[in-house]
Motif scaffolding. Structure first.
Motif, PDB file in Angstrom:
ATOM      1  N   LYS B 307     181.285  -2.782   4.667  1.00 55.10           N
ATOM      2  CA  LYS B 307     181.530  -3.299   3.315  1.00 55.10           C
ATOM      3  C   LYS B 307     180.937  -2.387   2.236  1.00 55.10           C
ATOM      4  O   LYS B 307     181.474  -2.305   1.137  1.00 55.10           O
ATOM      5  CB  LYS B 307     180.925  -4.708   3.196  1.00 55.10           C
ATOM      6  CG  LYS B 307     181.626  -5.614   2.212  1.00 55.10           C
ATOM      7  CD  LYS B 307     181.164  -7.074   2.332  1.00 55.10           C
ATOM      8  CE  LYS B 307     179.684  -7.233   2.042  1.00 55.10           C
ATOM      9  NZ  LYS B 307     179.251  -8.653   2.158  1.00 55.10           N
ATOM     10  N   VAL B 308     179.820  -1.721   2.560  1.00 55.32           N
ATOM     11  CA  VAL B 308     179.191  -0.857   1.549  1.00 55.32           C
ATOM     12  C   VAL B 308     179.386   0.626   1.899  1.00 55.32           C
ATOM     13  O   VAL B 308     178.681   1.494   1.374  1.00 55.32           O
ATOM     14  CB  VAL B 308     177.689  -1.176   1.383  1.00 55.32           C
ATOM     15  CG1 VAL B 308     177.518  -2.571   0.790  1.00 55.32           C
ATOM     16  CG2 VAL B 308     176.945  -1.055   2.719  1.00 55.32           C
ATOM     17  N   GLY B 309     180.342   0.903   2.776  1.00 57.22           N
ATOM     18  CA  GLY B 309     180.694   2.293   3.059  1.00 57.22           C
ATOM     19  C   GLY B 309     179.718   3.043   3.947  1.00 57.22           C
ATOM     20  O   GLY B 309     179.725   4.272   3.998  1.00 57.22           O
ATOM     21  N   LEU B 310     178.857   2.316   4.661  1.00 58.61           N
ATOM     22  CA  LEU B 310     177.885   2.983   5.539  1.00 58.61           C
ATOM     23  C   LEU B 310     178.207   2.769   7.025  1.00 58.61           C
ATOM     24  O   LEU B 310     177.391   3.076   7.890  1.00 58.61           O
ATOM     25  CB  LEU B 310     176.463   2.493   5.234  1.00 58.61           C
ATOM     26  CG  LEU B 310     175.876   2.950   3.890  1.00 58.61           C
ATOM     27  CD1 LEU B 310     174.522   2.283   3.625  1.00 58.61           C
ATOM     28  CD2 LEU B 310     175.720   4.478   3.848  1.00 58.61           C
ATOM     29  N   GLY B 311     179.407   2.250   7.284  1.00 58.29           N
ATOM     30  CA  GLY B 311     179.777   1.894   8.656  1.00 58.29           C
ATOM     31  C   GLY B 311     179.666   3.039   9.645  1.00 58.29           C
ATOM     32  O   GLY B 311     179.346   2.836  10.813  1.00 58.29           O
ATOM     33  N   GLN B 312     179.905   4.266   9.188  1.00 61.46           N
ATOM     34  CA  GLN B 312     179.857   5.396  10.118  1.00 61.46           C
ATOM     35  C   GLN B 312     178.433   5.844  10.436  1.00 61.46           C
ATOM     36  O   GLN B 312     178.243   6.686  11.309  1.00 61.46           O
ATOM     37  CB  GLN B 312     180.653   6.574   9.545  1.00 61.46           C
ATOM     38  CG  GLN B 312     180.073   7.137   8.264  1.00 61.46           C
ATOM     39  CD  GLN B 312     180.899   8.297   7.714  1.00 61.46           C
ATOM     40  OE1 GLN B 312     181.135   9.282   8.403  1.00 61.46           O
ATOM     41  NE2 GLN B 312     181.347   8.156   6.489  1.00 61.46           N
ATOM     42  N   TYR B 313     177.456   5.308   9.689  1.00 60.40           N
ATOM     43  CA  TYR B 313     176.070   5.717   9.922  1.00 60.40           C
ATOM     44  C   TYR B 313     175.260   4.676  10.697  1.00 60.40           C
ATOM     45  O   TYR B 313     174.047   4.766  10.764  1.00 60.40           O
ATOM     46  CB  TYR B 313     175.372   6.022   8.589  1.00 60.40           C
ATOM     47  CG  TYR B 313     176.049   7.138   7.837  1.00 60.40           C
ATOM     48  CD1 TYR B 313     175.986   8.448   8.294  1.00 60.40           C
ATOM     49  CD2 TYR B 313     176.797   6.872   6.685  1.00 60.40           C
ATOM     50  CE1 TYR B 313     176.630   9.470   7.629  1.00 60.40           C
ATOM     51  CE2 TYR B 313     177.445   7.885   6.006  1.00 60.40           C
ATOM     52  CZ  TYR B 313     177.361   9.184   6.484  1.00 60.40           C
ATOM     53  OH  TYR B 313     178.005  10.194   5.823  1.00 60.40           O
ATOM     54  N   THR B 314     175.935   3.675  11.248  1.00 62.15           N
ATOM     55  CA  THR B 314     175.187   2.703  12.049  1.00 62.15           C
ATOM     56  C   THR B 314     174.727   3.364  13.341  1.00 62.15           C
ATOM     57  O   THR B 314     175.373   4.261  13.866  1.00 62.15           O
ATOM     58  CB  THR B 314     176.026   1.453  12.368  1.00 62.15           C
ATOM     59  OG1 THR B 314     177.208   1.851  13.068  1.00 62.15           O
ATOM     60  CG2 THR B 314     176.438   0.721  11.092  1.00 62.15           C
ATOM     61  N   TYR B 315     173.631   2.875  13.837  1.00 62.07           N
ATOM     62  CA  TYR B 315     172.985   3.372  15.065  1.00 62.07           C
ATOM     63  C   TYR B 315     173.973   3.381  16.240  1.00 62.07           C
ATOM     64  O   TYR B 315     174.731   2.449  16.430  1.00 62.07           O
ATOM     65  CB  TYR B 315     171.785   2.464  15.336  1.00 62.07           C
ATOM     66  CG  TYR B 315     171.146   2.583  16.678  1.00 62.07           C
ATOM     67  CD1 TYR B 315     170.567   3.786  17.074  1.00 62.07           C
ATOM     68  CD2 TYR B 315     171.091   1.496  17.540  1.00 62.07           C
ATOM     69  CE1 TYR B 315     169.960   3.883  18.312  1.00 62.07           C
ATOM     70  CE2 TYR B 315     170.478   1.591  18.780  1.00 62.07           C
ATOM     71  CZ  TYR B 315     169.920   2.789  19.161  1.00 62.07           C
ATOM     72  OH  TYR B 315     169.327   2.880  20.388  1.00 62.07           O
TER      73      TYR B 315
END
Lengths: 393, 393
Positions: B307-315
């Motif tokens: 939702k905040v555009g950080l989905g690709q940086y999840t662990y």
């Protein structure tokens, strides 16, 4: 001694890494294998300097290291450690992320075996979940799986001079832990307060983790072998036994044990037990040199106990073990149970621990233990904490 | 809360032991086995309250616990722990000493199988040295060895009310560890000084050991996933990530993670990362209730990051896991690697951890983690350490 500086020669970790990987490759060849696939954490650390965050307590194991007889290295690494390998371990060049439950990653193992040309090979294994082994054998029916443990057991015994430097430092750290135990030895303190303080002191002195809490056992608790620190409080006149293995310095472990008396004077019976343990250690130590057999060392220790009529109260387990990147490496010295020990002959520059114990119910007991560097014509104890003079007088 | 008193009802360990052994027997039957032969330490502890001094780092494993479908228990115990079992564990009535190197004890395993009438039985295994398995199969060719891990995975998920009491206490201990981290968070302190102090505080608060040193990672170090504390010093304005798993209370583990900022104010980018992690945790937490699938929970967490555009940086690894006598029990939640997770549905009164992370190289990152009790229509977080208001403002 741990910091990395350019103005002084310290431990050459690159040389150590090269030596260790070569040792594994040499033993793969000597054991007539095509490759090994290792999952034990101490083994992986030895071969490629990888430190695991996930231990064998996490659903089983989470890493597989494959090394071929021509020196190719492929590392299947738990996803949680993937970025750390990528970011900070440039010497590991071929690695893939591995899932949390090892069984869910067997396809990745197959891909690796295929890529390395191992689908018809002889591959040595150490320890792994039964379901993973079954699935590997089912999906790769032409791989001949064999016992890989002689590879690592033999590889580790020949130590590089810089490995010995690291082991000396680990010995210094456990001496700091043991001095902490001695400084807190007074009536009213709990076993756990002492253990926690010793662990804390060793961490601040450079120990990277606490593989187990220092064993601190007082009074009759010292007579039931390895026992954990509890909320029991020390009482005047009790024997206090402590084993401060293990500190860890870049994977190299330290291990020491001492016994002392709490508060006032020791009884004659306590002195007899203690003198016997120290005699066992020193007699064993005096028998150590390159070429001597582990059976001779065990007999030397036992003989010192037999001489004073305490032979039947010696500790049931082993009397000693090798030490390096595992807290207990080959050889085992003096196992009394089962098929017993495989007799080995000591090698110059390997490091062993001797830890004779007397367990005399109702009176007390414990262990004393030194780390010992094997030399051509003798040995050098690496741990230095003094024995208790009050018990030796 | 740990002391044993007669004037107040606390945890009824005898009832817990009875429940757990019965759970194992129930699952042996449900899995159509005649017996299991387990070597994993957390499994042995679950089944018979035995705490091991020798971990899997010692040449492999040193204990085998055999449980039959009619509830017979036989324990092959490392010689070093033999006296402790004999002296202090009256509920273990059938036990024999086992040698240091497991391979040297296969004859003892055979004797036990014979005595229990298992030479033609279906026996479930968990994890063991390959050489031991090979030798067991060779010397007992009519035993049908099978995967025993579903037995323990399923047994552990149904928790006795007194197990939940123990897990609540473990959660209190890791909160104490995390408060120690927060209280030491200032520029100039090393990661290891904080980790060692947190470990020490947890030991004094009742944690019986330190399965791994609390992870303390500052600045860009927080962006490479699980990483160990080092001699790096905290600097003003960095993110500081800490994971204070694991404390251990009578085998029950605690696990918590928090991220904070060092010294002064947070940047907008740091706030964005942090709010995202907390949103992931709270969104995931809000989705927890009996019956929900692990896939739904993982998607809830990931959705908050997308939702905040950080989905690709999840662990990269898992987003959560069960917890009990193992730090990570079944179910695994949201594994991204390999065959991924086996989707499970949560059970009322089981306890899970959620630990979403954002790893944004060059900026910072970390994890936040709570232990969460699953309830019929929702959940209750068991870890209470506050989130950092400066990062949420």
């Amino acid at each position: 001694m741990n910091m990395n500086v350019d103005w002084e020669q310290r431990i050459d970790w690159a040389a150590v890494r090269k030596h260790r990987l070569q040792r594994v490759v040499d033993e793969i060849k000597a054991n007539d294998l095509d490759a090994v696939a290792f999952t034990k954490l101490d083994t992986i650390r030895y071969a490629i300097s990888f430190r695991s965050v996930f231990s064998l307590w996490f659903h089983g194991n989470r890493y597989i290291l494959i090394i071929t007889r021509d020196g190719k290295v492929k590392f299947l690494v738990a996803s949680g450690c993937y970025e750390r390998v990528k970011t900070s371990m440039p010497w590991i060049t071929d690695f893939v992320a591995f899932p949390f439950v090892m069984l869910h990653g067997v396809k990745i193992v197959q891909d690796a075996f295929k890529q390395l040309g191992l689908l018809n090979a002889k591959v040595g294994l150490d320890m792994l979940p039964f379901n993973v082994f079954s699935e590997m054998q089912r999906t790769m029916p032409n791989v001949k799986f064999q016992d890989g443990t002689p590879v690592i057991d033999k590889a580790r015994r020949i130590k590089h001079p810089d490995e010995i430097k690291a082991i000396r430092l680990a010995a210094e750290i456990v001496d700091i832990g043991m001095e902490t135990v001695m400084s807190m030895n007074k009536p009213g303190v709990t076993e756990m307060e002492i253990s926690a303080a010793a662990s804390y002191a060793m961490n601040l002195a450079g120990s990277e983790e606490t593989p187990y809490m220092p064993l601190v056992c007082s009074g009759d608790h010292g007579t039931i072998g390895y026992r954990f620190p509890t909320d029991k409080r020390l009482r005047n006149g009790e024997l206090l036994y402590s084993d401060c293995g293990a500190a860890v310095l870049n994977g190299y472990q330290g291990d020491i044990a001492r016994t002392t008396v709490v508060g006032g004077k020791a009884t004659n019976e306590q002195k007899k037990i203690y003198r016997c343990m120290v005699d066992m250690l020193l007699t064993g130590q005096n028998s150590v040199r390159a070429g001597v057999s582990t059976a001779e060392i065990a007999q030397a220790c036992q003989g010192a106990a037999d001489k004073v009529g305490l032979g039947q109260y010696t500790y049931l387990g082993i009397v000693g073990h090798g030490i390096g990147t595992d807290i207990h490496e080959a050889p085992s010295i003096g196992d009394k149970v089962g098929e017993g020990e495989a007799v080995e002959h000591l090698i110059e520059n390997e490091v062993i621990c001797l830890e004779p114990g007397i367990l005399l119910p109702g009176i007390g007991g414990g262990h004393v233990e030194n780390m010992i560097l094997v030399k051509k014509n003798g040995c050098e104890p690496l741990t230095k904490t003094a024995f208790d003079d009050r018990l030796l007088e």
